[in-house]
Design an enzyme around this catalytic site. Structure first.
Site, short mmCIF file in Angstrom:
data_model
loop_
_atom_site.label_atom_id
_atom_site.label_comp_id
_atom_site.label_asym_id
_atom_site.label_seq_id
_atom_site.Cartn_x
_atom_site.Cartn_y
_atom_site.Cartn_z
N HIS A 25 0.84 -1.21 0.00
CA HIS A 25 0.00 0.00 0.00
C HIS A 25 0.87 1.26 0.00
O HIS A 25 0.60 2.22 -0.72
CB HIS A 25 -0.89 0.05 1.25
CG HIS A 25 -1.91 -1.04 1.36
ND1 HIS A 25 -2.07 -1.79 2.50
CD2 HIS A 25 -2.83 -1.50 0.47
CE1 HIS A 25 -3.05 -2.66 2.31
NE2 HIS A 25 -3.53 -2.51 1.09
N LYS A 49 -16.29 -8.28 6.94
CA LYS A 49 -15.88 -9.16 8.02
C LYS A 49 -15.30 -8.35 9.18
O LYS A 49 -14.99 -7.18 9.02
CB LYS A 49 -14.85 -10.17 7.49
CG LYS A 49 -13.64 -9.47 6.88
CD LYS A 49 -13.40 -9.81 5.45
CE LYS A 49 -12.78 -8.59 4.87
NZ LYS A 49 -12.27 -8.28 3.78
N ARG A 98 -1.63 -6.32 -8.35
CA ARG A 98 -0.43 -7.10 -8.02
C ARG A 98 -0.18 -8.22 -9.02
O ARG A 98 0.92 -8.47 -9.45
CB ARG A 98 -0.56 -7.69 -6.61
CG ARG A 98 -0.53 -6.65 -5.52
CD ARG A 98 -1.04 -7.20 -4.24
NE ARG A 98 -2.41 -7.67 -4.39
CZ ARG A 98 -3.19 -8.08 -3.42
NH1 ARG A 98 -2.73 -8.14 -2.20
NH2 ARG A 98 -4.43 -8.46 -3.64
N SER A 136 -2.90 -7.77 3.04
CA SER A 136 -3.21 -7.60 4.46
C SER A 136 -3.66 -8.93 5.06
O SER A 136 -3.33 -9.26 6.20
CB SER A 136 -4.32 -6.56 4.64
OG SER A 136 -3.90 -5.31 4.16
#
Ligand code: PNS
Length: 167
Positions: A25, A49, A98, A136
């Site tokens: 990030h 979540k 990515r 993450s």
């Protein structure tokens, strides 16, 4: 399509969960800060979540890492990204790409956002190669199993993750 003239200086929004901020990030934010007049890191509040960090903690970590970058701003958002972008008068959404596996989700999101707000353009940026496997989710998994994430997240995020593990 909005007809209002954008304010002086091109504002890009970099939205995400940032739970937590990774060096991938950071890499994208730095690229965005060089490319646009201002980049607004927009932290999603209701990250579906249960997030590891509250939105306020996620915001504070990003703020701390970029405290010496006057054109990097940080805020929270909820609801539709396009509504938030309109409110901020942003003209660009920045997203990191990515690997090919990111493509389908990002493509769907970019086209849905374009459907909702044609004046808002999505720009994809590739992070440095060493961060292409970083996420993450993986960081949280590795930390929860006692692994080392040194060099993959900023030092202050690493410290916060360590505190969480010890708690
Ligand atoms: O870091 P993430 O979790 O991949 O980021 C996803 C995010 C926050 C960019 C996306 O979930 C989002 O924009 N959510 C806001 C709700 C919205 O606008 N949904 C429609 C987008 S197609």
């Amino acid at each position: 399509m909005t007809t209002q003239a954008p304010p002086p200086g091109r504002l890009a929004i970099y939205p995400g969960s940032f739970d937590p901020l990774t060096n991938g990030h950071v890499d994208i934010i730095l690229r965005g800060a060089r490319m646009f007049d201002r980049i607004l890191v927009a932290v999603l509040v209701n990250a579906g979540k249960q997030p590891m960090f509250e939105a306020v903690d996620r915001v504070n970590m990003v703020r701390e890492v970029f405290r010496e970058y006057p054109n990097v701003e940080v805020d929270t958002f909820g609801g539709l990204l396009v509504d938030y972008a309109r409110e901020k008068r942003a003209t660009v959404i920045v997203r990191g790409l990515r690997a090919v596996s990111d493509f389908e989700y990002e493509f769907q999101m970019a086209l849905m956002n374009r459907h909702l707000e044609p004046a808002l353009e999505t720009v994809f940026m590739m992070p440095a190669e060493q961060y292409t496997y970083l996420s993450s989710r993986l960081i949280k998994e590795v930390v929860s199993l006692g692994g080392d994430v040194h060099g993959l997240v900023p030092p202050l995020v690493e410290a916060r993750l360590r505190e969480r593990r010890q708690a």
